[in-house]
Scaffold this motif. Structure first.
Motif, PDB file in Angstrom:
ATOM      1  N   VAL A 160       0.866  -1.181   0.000  1.00  0.00           N
ATOM      2  CA  VAL A 160       0.000   0.000   0.000  1.00  0.00           C
ATOM      3  C   VAL A 160       0.901   1.229   0.000  1.00  0.00           C
ATOM      4  O   VAL A 160       1.427   1.618   1.048  1.00  0.00           O
ATOM      5  N   PRO A 161       1.116   1.855  -1.151  1.00  0.00           N
ATOM      6  CA  PRO A 161       2.036   3.001  -1.204  1.00  0.00           C
ATOM      7  C   PRO A 161       1.387   4.250  -0.619  1.00  0.00           C
ATOM      8  O   PRO A 161       0.163   4.390  -0.583  1.00  0.00           O
ATOM      9  N   SER A 162       2.208   5.161  -0.168  1.00  0.00           N
ATOM     10  CA  SER A 162       1.704   6.452   0.296  1.00  0.00           C
ATOM     11  C   SER A 162       1.405   7.328  -0.906  1.00  0.00           C
ATOM     12  O   SER A 162       2.079   7.253  -1.936  1.00  0.00           O
ATOM     13  N   LEU A 163       0.379   8.164  -0.805  1.00  0.00           N
ATOM     14  CA  LEU A 163      -0.045   9.018  -1.917  1.00  0.00           C
ATOM     15  C   LEU A 163       0.636  10.378  -1.836  1.00  0.00           C
ATOM     16  O   LEU A 163       0.770  10.947  -0.744  1.00  0.00           O
ATOM     17  N   PRO A 164       1.056  10.927  -2.981  1.00  0.00           N
ATOM     18  CA  PRO A 164       1.563  12.305  -2.982  1.00  0.00           C
ATOM     19  C   PRO A 164       0.479  13.281  -2.545  1.00  0.00           C
ATOM     20  O   PRO A 164      -0.720  13.014  -2.686  1.00  0.00           O
ATOM     21  N   ALA A 165       0.887  14.429  -2.032  1.00  0.00           N
ATOM     22  CA  ALA A 165      -0.069  15.399  -1.499  1.00  0.00           C
ATOM     23  C   ALA A 165      -1.046  15.867  -2.561  1.00  0.00           C
ATOM     24  O   ALA A 165      -2.254  16.011  -2.297  1.00  0.00           O
ATOM     25  N   GLN A 166      -0.563  16.099  -3.813  1.00  0.00           N
ATOM     26  CA  GLN A 166      -1.475  16.601  -4.847  1.00  0.00           C
ATOM     27  C   GLN A 166      -2.536  15.576  -5.213  1.00  0.00           C
ATOM     28  O   GLN A 166      -3.701  15.926  -5.485  1.00  0.00           O
ATOM     29  N   ASP A 167      -2.170  14.285  -5.190  1.00  0.00           N
ATOM     30  CA  ASP A 167      -3.164  13.251  -5.484  1.00  0.00           C
ATOM     31  C   ASP A 167      -4.181  13.141  -4.356  1.00  0.00           C
ATOM     32  O   ASP A 167      -5.374  12.901  -4.598  1.00  0.00           O
ATOM     33  N   LEU A 168      -3.720  13.307  -3.150  1.00  0.00           N
ATOM     34  CA  LEU A 168      -4.626  13.166  -2.004  1.00  0.00           C
ATOM     35  C   LEU A 168      -5.610  14.326  -1.916  1.00  0.00           C
ATOM     36  O   LEU A 168      -6.784  14.145  -1.589  1.00  0.00           O
ATOM     37  N   LEU A 169      -5.156  15.534  -2.239  1.00  0.00           N
ATOM     38  CA  LEU A 169      -6.005  16.711  -2.084  1.00  0.00           C
ATOM     39  C   LEU A 169      -6.903  16.955  -3.285  1.00  0.00           C
ATOM     40  O   LEU A 169      -8.020  17.449  -3.144  1.00  0.00           O
ATOM     41  N   ASN A 170      -6.449  16.613  -4.474  1.00  0.00           N
ATOM     42  CA  ASN A 170      -7.192  16.933  -5.688  1.00  0.00           C
ATOM     43  C   ASN A 170      -7.955  15.757  -6.276  1.00  0.00           C
ATOM     44  O   ASN A 170      -8.737  15.945  -7.211  1.00  0.00           O
ATOM     45  N   ALA A 171      -7.733  14.568  -5.761  1.00  0.00           N
ATOM     46  CA  ALA A 171      -8.384  13.398  -6.345  1.00  0.00           C
ATOM     47  C   ALA A 171      -9.872  13.388  -6.024  1.00  0.00           C
ATOM     48  O   ALA A 171     -10.282  13.753  -4.922  1.00  0.00           O
ATOM     49  N   PRO A 172     -10.703  12.955  -6.966  1.00  0.00           N
ATOM     50  CA  PRO A 172     -12.141  12.826  -6.689  1.00  0.00           C
ATOM     51  C   PRO A 172     -12.388  11.619  -5.786  1.00  0.00           C
ATOM     52  O   PRO A 172     -11.493  10.789  -5.584  1.00  0.00           O
ATOM     53  N   PRO A 173     -13.595  11.502  -5.200  1.00  0.00           N
ATOM     54  CA  PRO A 173     -13.898  10.325  -4.372  1.00  0.00           C
ATOM     55  C   PRO A 173     -13.712   9.040  -5.160  1.00  0.00           C
ATOM     56  O   PRO A 173     -13.951   8.979  -6.375  1.00  0.00           O
ATOM     57  N   GLY A 174     -13.256   7.996  -4.474  1.00  0.00           N
ATOM     58  CA  GLY A 174     -13.023   6.721  -5.131  1.00  0.00           C
ATOM     59  C   GLY A 174     -14.308   5.971  -5.392  1.00  0.00           C
ATOM     60  O   GLY A 174     -15.421   6.441  -5.121  1.00  0.00           O
ATOM     61  N   GLU A 175     -14.166   4.777  -5.947  1.00  0.00           N
ATOM     62  CA  GLU A 175     -15.331   3.938  -6.250  1.00  0.00           C
ATOM     63  C   GLU A 175     -15.999   3.517  -4.946  1.00  0.00           C
ATOM     64  O   GLU A 175     -15.348   3.211  -3.953  1.00  0.00           O
ATOM     65  N   SER A 176     -17.314   3.490  -4.961  1.00  0.00           N
ATOM     66  CA  SER A 176     -18.071   3.250  -3.737  1.00  0.00           C
ATOM     67  C   SER A 176     -18.079   1.776  -3.354  1.00  0.00           C
ATOM     68  O   SER A 176     -17.816   0.890  -4.173  1.00  0.00           O
ATOM     69  N   THR A 177     -18.409   1.530  -2.108  1.00  0.00           N
ATOM     70  CA  THR A 177     -18.532   0.160  -1.616  1.00  0.00           C
ATOM     71  C   THR A 177     -19.610  -0.600  -2.377  1.00  0.00           C
ATOM     72  O   THR A 177     -19.455  -1.789  -2.680  1.00  0.00           O
ATOM     73  N   GLY A 178     -20.713   0.079  -2.696  1.00  0.00           N
ATOM     74  CA  GLY A 178     -21.803  -0.594  -3.393  1.00  0.00           C
ATOM     75  C   GLY A 178     -21.394  -1.132  -4.744  1.00  0.00           C
ATOM     76  O   GLY A 178     -21.745  -2.264  -5.112  1.00  0.00           O
TER      77      GLY A 178
END
Length: 510
Positions: free
Chosen positions: A398-416
């Motif tokens: 599980v790699p750590s995410l860069p700050a720009q990816d963490l702050l600007n990324a849209p919500p991930g795929e939902s559990t459903g």
């Protein structure tokens, strides 16, 4: 009549063996003797019963020699669950209630000094055993316990709030008009919550598409999982949301899980049919994990039955505790044997573990340098034995995410959305073989694998090059079967084996 019999149940593991409370009143020096391998809590019932009868306005036979026998004599009895049966036995033996009307009923409940009834552990386990043994009887339980027991279909359960509420139902025949029943006595309706509470959503975790793919595979096939990554990379968030990807619980699964939780005093009606996620602290002992004590109590692996056991900071757990997980991971149950008694608890859980790659946590990180020596890294990773790692199907970084990816990324795929794909693959496996892919054993693995020739050659080459054990080969094969099910393929192709192989990477120094 100076002799009476009242029926109840003890608790030994998930079993609830029958207990007969025999009460005899005789002339002689006044005394109150309790026999039948009673624990300290049961022996203290003498004072609780005496005060409860007196404060409820009932007669306690002070001038009699009272003998209470809890049969069978060699069965251990603990907790205050026998308070109510002992009190009713004294009342029946002294003629204050009709002893004949007690037949066909079983009682359990702890008495307060005022006569109020308090809930007891394991009410759901009692009701479930009665159903499994096809015993038709009426259970009389305190508030809280009665609601638990009524979750079992076709159970006949009555709730009583006070000792007097029970006494009114068993008064001897009289010409007087019987008192109106109050709200303290009621038959419980067999109703269960229709919609389980929602799980935390995987959409909260940004990025980590590769790890979510592995979670999808683990949920579809019932595979165990180990996540390795630096601090703050999202391992705990991912693990705590994993249970939402699993299929909805059946009634039988919900009853089994709730019965174990009831046995430990942790049952919560608000979480009915929600798959549990156990998260013990890394200081937990082997007994806390697998269960034990006298009498035996369920451990964390049994409390996570039909759910998820999340072990964060895996190498920090005591070595003995981790090695105790080996057999339950294979068998799905745990047998606790003691000199006087043995008990078996179910333990079909999905293991999700998380750890750092080294003591400081930054081995291989692109953002911070690791300050650990090779010897420290080797000792840290060596806390996990080869046999234990061999039993974990999926290993993922599980790699750590860069700050720009963490702050600007849209919500991930939902559990459903992810759970729907996992459920479709799980149903395909159930229709084909009657169990999840991770549960395949022996000849069933070869019969259901359906490898293509090219996939067989690739698996053989990978196993020889990586030095896999027979268990590793079979577990990788079952993971490949799950990947094929997610792809809608009847046979395992080369691409499925290649993906499964990369999830068997062993921890290495970098």
């Amino acid at each position: 009549m100076s002799l009476s019999l009242v029926h109840s149940r003890a608790l030994v593991g998930l079993q609830a063996p029958a207990v007969t409370v025999e009460v005899h009143l005789a002339n002689g020096l006044p005394s109150f003797t309790l026999v039948g391998l009673a624990d300290v809590e049961v022996k203290e019932a003498r004072e609780r019963v005496r005060s409860a009868l007196q404060n409820s306005g009932l007669d306690f036979p002070h001038n009699k020699r009272i003998t209470v026998n809890l049969a069978p004599a060699d069965l251990p009895k603990d907790s205050g669950r026998l308070d109510l049966p002992i009190a009713l036995g004294i009342l029946a033996a002294s003629g204050q209630i009709d002893a004949a009307r007690l037949a066909g009923h079983e009682f359990a409940g702890e008495l307060s000094l005022s006569g109020e009834l308090r809930p007891v552990r394991g009410a759901l386990a009692m009701s479930l055993v009665l159903r499994q043994q096809n015993v038709r009887t009426r259970l009389v339980l305190p508030p809280g316990s009665a609601e638990e027991a009524a979750l079992v279909p076709d159970a006949e359960v009555f709730r009583a709030k006070h000792l007097l509420d029970v006494v009114q139902q068993f008064l001897p025949p009289s010409n007087e008009t019987p008192p109106e029943p109050g709200d303290g006595w009621a038959r419980m309706a067999a109703t269960t919550p229709s919609v389980p509470p929602p799980y935390a959503d995987l959409a909260d975790v940004k990025g980590q598409a590769g790890v979510k793919r592995v979670l999808e595979i683990a949920a579809a096939g019932g595979h165990s999982l180990l996540m390795v990554g630096p601090p703050g990379s999202g391992k705990s968030m991912l693990a705590q949301r994993f249970a939402g990807l699993l299929p909805p619980m059946s009634v039988e699964e919900a009853l089994e899980s709730a019965a174990v939780a009831s046995l430990a005093g942790r049952f919560n009606l608000d979480r009915w049919a929600q798959r549990p996620t156990g998260q013990p602290h890394h200081s937990a002992s082997a007994v806390a994990l697998v269960g034990g004590g006298s009498p035996p109590r369920p451990g964390e692996i049994s409390l996570a039955h039909n759910g998820v056991l999340f072990l964060d900071e895996l190498p920090e757990f005591p070595r003995a505790a981790l090695e105790a997980l080996r057999e339950p991971l294979e068998t799905g149950c745990i047998t606790i044997a003691r000199a006087a008694r043995r008990a078996e608890f179910p333990a079909r859980f999905q293991l999700v573990a998380a750890m750092n790659p080294c003591p400081c946590g930054y081995l291989g990180s692109a953002t911070r340098a690791c300050r650990c020596s090779p010897d420290q890294i080797s000792r840290y990773q060596g806390k996990l034995s080869g046999p234990l790692l061999d039993r974990i199907d999926l290993h993922i970084e599980v790699p750590s995410l860069p700050a720009q990816d963490l702050l600007n990324a849209p919500p991930g795929e939902s559990t459903g959305a992810i759970g729907a794909r996992s459920l479709a693959a799980r149903q395909q496996a159930l229709a084909r073989q009657g169990c999840a892919n991770a549960a395949l054993q022996g000849q069933a693995i070869d019969a259901q694998a359906r490898l293509s020739d090219a996939a067989t050659a690739l698996l053989q080459k990978a196993a020889a090059k990586l030095g896999w054990s027979g268990r590793s080969i079979h577990r990788s094969l079952k993971v490949a079967r799950t990947i094929a099910d997610l792809a809608g393929s009847d046979t395992i192709e080369t691409s499925h084996v290649a993906e499964a192989v990369q999830y068997r990477r062993v921890l290495k120094e970098q």
